[in-house]
Design a protein around this motif. Structure first.
Motif, PDB file in Angstrom:
ATOM      1  N   ARG A   1      14.308   3.055  -3.268  1.00 33.50           N
ATOM      2  CA  ARG A   1      14.031   3.425  -1.648  1.00 33.50           C
ATOM      3  C   ARG A   1      15.408   3.386  -1.116  1.00 33.50           C
ATOM      4  O   ARG A   1      16.004   2.752  -1.428  1.00 33.50           O
ATOM      5  CB  ARG A   1      12.840   2.742  -1.222  1.00 33.50           C
ATOM      6  N   ARG A   2      15.221   4.173   0.166  1.00 34.31           N
ATOM      7  CA  ARG A   2      16.668   4.080   0.814  1.00 34.31           C
ATOM      8  C   ARG A   2      16.595   3.300   2.266  1.00 34.31           C
ATOM      9  O   ARG A   2      17.547   2.895   2.609  1.00 34.31           O
ATOM     10  CB  ARG A   2      16.892   5.580   1.310  1.00 34.31           C
ATOM     11  N   ARG A   3      15.351   3.075   2.723  1.00 32.91           N
ATOM     12  CA  ARG A   3      15.248   2.273   4.173  1.00 32.91           C
ATOM     13  C   ARG A   3      14.151   1.371   4.282  1.00 32.91           C
ATOM     14  O   ARG A   3      12.967   1.843   3.809  1.00 32.91           O
ATOM     15  CB  ARG A   3      15.262   3.632   5.214  1.00 32.91           C
ATOM     16  N   VAL A   4      14.204   0.434   4.913  1.00 37.20           N
ATOM     17  CA  VAL A   4      13.204  -0.442   5.388  1.00 37.20           C
ATOM     18  C   VAL A   4      13.053  -0.426   6.967  1.00 37.20           C
ATOM     19  O   VAL A   4      14.243  -0.875   7.423  1.00 37.20           O
ATOM     20  CB  VAL A   4      13.353  -1.937   4.722  1.00 37.20           C
TER      21      VAL A   4
ATOM     22  N   VAL B   1       5.524   3.462   1.757  1.00 35.34           N
ATOM     23  CA  VAL B   1       4.868   2.249   1.296  1.00 35.34           C
ATOM     24  C   VAL B   1       5.036   1.097   2.474  1.00 35.34           C
ATOM     25  O   VAL B   1       6.163   0.923   3.090  1.00 35.34           O
ATOM     26  CB  VAL B   1       5.974   1.563   0.077  1.00 35.34           C
ATOM     27  N   ILE B   2       3.814   0.739   2.694  1.00 35.36           N
ATOM     28  CA  ILE B   2       3.449  -0.300   3.906  1.00 35.36           C
ATOM     29  C   ILE B   2       3.327  -1.552   3.169  1.00 35.36           C
ATOM     30  O   ILE B   2       2.483  -1.851   2.311  1.00 35.36           O
ATOM     31  CB  ILE B   2       2.447   0.014   4.723  1.00 35.36           C
ATOM     32  N   VAL B   3       4.342  -2.519   3.520  1.00 36.26           N
ATOM     33  CA  VAL B   3       4.327  -3.980   2.931  1.00 36.26           C
ATOM     34  C   VAL B   3       4.050  -4.713   4.171  1.00 36.26           C
ATOM     35  O   VAL B   3       4.463  -5.149   4.992  1.00 36.26           O
ATOM     36  CB  VAL B   3       5.658  -4.383   2.354  1.00 36.26           C
TER      37      VAL B   3
ATOM     38  N   PRO C   1       5.038  10.903   9.534  1.00 38.82           N
ATOM     39  CA  PRO C   1       5.320  10.014   8.400  1.00 38.82           C
ATOM     40  C   PRO C   1       6.379  10.295   7.352  1.00 38.82           C
ATOM     41  O   PRO C   1       6.639   9.211   6.612  1.00 38.82           O
ATOM     42  CB  PRO C   1       3.833  10.043   7.729  1.00 38.82           C
ATOM     43  N   GLN C   2       6.965  11.573   7.299  1.00 33.53           N
ATOM     44  CA  GLN C   2       7.792  11.828   6.236  1.00 33.53           C
ATOM     45  C   GLN C   2       9.223  11.135   6.483  1.00 33.53           C
ATOM     46  O   GLN C   2      10.077  11.236   5.826  1.00 33.53           O
ATOM     47  CB  GLN C   2       8.079  13.293   6.009  1.00 33.53           C
ATOM     48  N   ASP C   3       9.314  10.691   7.864  1.00 36.20           N
ATOM     49  CA  ASP C   3      10.562  10.091   8.298  1.00 36.20           C
ATOM     50  C   ASP C   3      10.731   8.497   7.965  1.00 36.20           C
ATOM     51  O   ASP C   3      11.665   8.036   8.305  1.00 36.20           O
ATOM     52  CB  ASP C   3      10.569  10.326   9.811  1.00 36.20           C
ATOM     53  N   PHE C   4       9.795   7.982   7.436  1.00 33.02           N
ATOM     54  CA  PHE C   4       9.532   6.420   6.903  1.00 33.02           C
ATOM     55  C   PHE C   4       9.609   6.410   5.494  1.00 33.02           C
ATOM     56  O   PHE C   4       9.131   7.361   4.739  1.00 33.02           O
ATOM     57  CB  PHE C   4       8.264   5.872   7.545  1.00 33.02           C
ATOM     58  N   ASP C   5      10.137   5.547   5.266  1.00 31.48           N
ATOM     59  CA  ASP C   5      10.136   5.138   3.475  1.00 31.48           C
ATOM     60  C   ASP C   5       9.356   3.929   3.372  1.00 31.48           C
ATOM     61  O   ASP C   5       8.291   3.935   2.793  1.00 31.48           O
ATOM     62  CB  ASP C   5      11.546   5.007   3.259  1.00 31.48           C
ATOM     63  N   VAL C   6       9.932   2.701   3.395  1.00 37.64           N
ATOM     64  CA  VAL C   6       9.294   1.432   3.334  1.00 37.64           C
ATOM     65  C   VAL C   6       9.034   0.862   4.792  1.00 37.64           C
ATOM     66  O   VAL C   6       9.993   0.580   5.470  1.00 37.64           O
ATOM     67  CB  VAL C   6      10.009   0.304   2.398  1.00 37.64           C
ATOM     68  N   ILE C   7       7.676   0.340   5.079  1.00 35.33           N
ATOM     69  CA  ILE C   7       7.592  -0.412   6.611  1.00 35.33           C
ATOM     70  C   ILE C   7       7.064  -1.661   5.890  1.00 35.33           C
ATOM     71  O   ILE C   7       6.131  -2.035   5.196  1.00 35.33           O
ATOM     72  CB  ILE C   7       6.389   0.480   7.150  1.00 35.33           C
TER      73      ILE C   7
ATOM     74  N   ARG D   1       0.860  -1.179  -0.122  1.00 38.08           N
ATOM     75  CA  ARG D   1      -0.011  -0.096  -0.047  1.00 38.08           C
ATOM     76  C   ARG D   1       0.710   1.277   0.025  1.00 38.08           C
ATOM     77  O   ARG D   1       1.534   1.539   1.047  1.00 38.08           O
ATOM     78  CB  ARG D   1      -0.976  -0.039   1.271  1.00 38.08           C
ATOM     79  N   PRO D   2       1.147   1.818  -0.942  1.00 38.84           N
ATOM     80  CA  PRO D   2       1.646   3.057  -1.307  1.00 38.84           C
ATOM     81  C   PRO D   2       0.724   4.487  -0.586  1.00 38.84           C
ATOM     82  O   PRO D   2      -0.366   4.461  -0.800  1.00 38.84           O
ATOM     83  CB  PRO D   2       1.971   3.543  -2.784  1.00 38.84           C
ATOM     84  N   CYS D   3       1.325   4.992   0.254  1.00 39.87           N
ATOM     85  CA  CYS D   3       0.405   6.028   0.866  1.00 39.87           C
ATOM     86  C   CYS D   3       1.232   7.358   0.728  1.00 39.87           C
ATOM     87  O   CYS D   3       2.279   7.613   1.392  1.00 39.87           O
ATOM     88  CB  CYS D   3       0.259   5.765   2.431  1.00 39.87           C
TER      89      CYS D   3
END
Length: 480
Positions: free
Chosen positions: A168-171, A119-121, A219-225, A100-102
């Motif tokens: 993306r840079r971070r998971v 993006v939440i995986v 939320p701007q501090d997150f990339d892929v969760i 889910r891209p948000c």
């Protein structure tokens, strides 16, 4: 079926679903999507025809043949006996990854978080959504939380591969392994193991409660969760809402053999037939579908036209604001506005660029050799209406024979015998742990113990054998 076009099954759904699907297919057709579409009835009418899962038996063959489903929202009839169609589809078709891209579309769509692009995986098959529930006593119900190593490996690797492909840079891993040390602990360990294979990507983990707070606040501090099923279900809706509107978010459900694409909102039957709903969620799901099919050129054309429509202030009721929006449009008029802007780029919002890579190809999870396994005891769960744990403990001590000895009793996970606290509130569900003094129990002793308890009038409602795997306990400790 045309041999040159991919077969796509389309299920319009219920409530606002048919209207949204009409609008979405209209845009895809105008954009030049190369699809061979087969319509399929799923949802409320199928439920009411007597199919408890919302899908007719013969429809499974259609889905397996096409391997791709674009689905509108479904209405599940009220009352007992009806199963979730989404859960049935995800499990039966092996759709293990929910993506889910948000994204915030600032300044076009109001949001407090203009820099949000998360993006939440979400793991899609296991966890509490395995749906294994029991009523065990008058007062106690249980739901089993199932987490497997292959399931963890598939979803974690998908998240890292997704991050790598999409620049993306971070998971970040969200878990609760300070409490659920075995289930969420496994998810966390697999995250670290697989993450180490992607040195170009940053990785970190958060306990889900503080992680959810930070996601809602910044939320701007997150990339892929990446996260287990239940947490992901909750967090993806939260993230979509704070980005601007749940009605604008699409969702991909990805498996090894099949894929399903849908909006994340419900069927909103109160809006059916009124031509007011926003088709953006289903349209964004269709964009994900086009990327899955390798039609990045069409996906890019559709998405950029949609962005241009939004930034020109042509809005449906859910995002319309007086003094900000230029015109209030209905469902079909919004679709026509997108069609008219095909081939144009947004000027305020950032245009998208997609690569035509098709679906991610992941290796199958490695199946490990079984670890040496030793039975060391049993947790016996009793329904017992007494109020004094000391009374139960004293009575049960005499039932331990051979190597099995009563070690402790818990109630709702809290130790109440020996040396429990009188303030602990107890219900009629007692876990009684019998352990072998030398960690060498045998199955005959475990069965004989249950028989002795039954013959003495105790009601055994459940047992869990206790094992060591390669010398390590395969069971949790207790609180208290």
């Amino acid at each position: 079926m045309s041999p040159s076009l991919p077969l796509v099954t389309v299920a319009p759904g219920d409530g606002i679903g048919p209207s949204l699907m009409e609008a979405t297919l209209r845009i895809l057709d105008a954009a030049g999507a190369r699809l061979d579409i087969r319509m399929l009835e799923l949802g409320e009418s199928v439920y009411r025809a007597g199919h408890a899962s919302g899908i007719a038996p013969e429809s499974w063959d259609v889905l397996r043949e096409s391997r791709v489903l674009l689905k509108g929202p479904i209405t599940t009839p009220q009352g007992g006996g009806y199963k979730s169609l989404n859960v049935s589809l995800r499990k039966a078709l092996g759709l293990y990854a929910n993506v889910r891209p948000c994204v915030a579309y600032h300044p076009v769509v109001p949001t407090r978080h203009p820099g949000m692009d998360v993006v939440i995986v979400r793991e899609n098959e296991e966890d509490l959504y395995a749906g294994i529930e029991h009523r065990q006593t008058d007062e106690v119900y249980q739901c089993l939380k199932l987490v497997t190593r292959p399931g963890c490996e598939r979803i974690v690797r998908y998240a890292f591969e997704y991050a790598r492909r999409h620049g993306r840079r971070r998971v970040t891993c969200f878990i609760k392994d300070n409490i659920m040390k075995m289930t969420d602990g496994l998810f966390h360990r697999v995250f670290e193991e697989i993450g180490a294979q992607y040195p170009e990507l940053q990785r970190d983990s958060l306990i889900v409660d503080i992680g959810a707070a930070r996601l809602a606040d910044a939320p701007q501090d997150f990339d892929v969760i990446v996260t287990p099923n239940l947490y992901g279900d909750i967090l993806s809706d939260v993230a979509a809402q704070i980005a601007g509107s749940v009605g604008m978010a699409g969702s991909a459900n990805i498996g090894e053999h099949c894929a399903m694409f849908e909006a994340i909102h419900g069927s909103a039957p109160q809006l059916a037939g009124r031509d007011v709903a926003n088709p953006s969620g289903l349209l964004n799901a269709a964009v994900q579908m086009l990327l899955h099919l390798g039609q990045a050129d069409v996906a890019e054309r559709v998405h950029n036209a949609w962005l241009r429509t939004l930034e020109e202030g042509l809005h449906t009721a859910d995002i319309h604001r007086e003094g900000h929006s230029r015109r209030l449009l209905g469902t079909q008029a919004f679709a026509q506005a997108v069609v008219q802007r095909l081939g144009r780029q947004p000027e305020i919002l950032r245009p998208v660029r997609f690569d035509a890579n098709g679906p991610l190809q992941l290796p199958a999870p490695a199946r490990r050799d079984p670890a040496p396994k030793q039975l060391v005891g049993v947790d016996v769960f009793l329904q017992w209406r007494g109020a004094a744990p000391e009374q139960l403990g004293q009575a049960l001590q005499r039932f331990g024979q051979g190597s099995l000895v009563l070690q402790l009793i818990t109630n709702r996970g809290v130790k109440v015998w020996p040396h429990g606290l009188p303030q602990t509130f107890c219900v009629d569900h007692w876990r009684c742990r019998f352990k072998a003094t030398d960690d060498q129990a045998n199955f005959g002793e475990v069965l004989a113990l249950q028989a002795r308890l039954h013959e003495a009038g105790y009601e055994v409602v459940k047992t869990e054998n206790l094992y060591h795997f390669a010398g390590e306990p395969g069971y949790a400790g207790v609180h208290g």
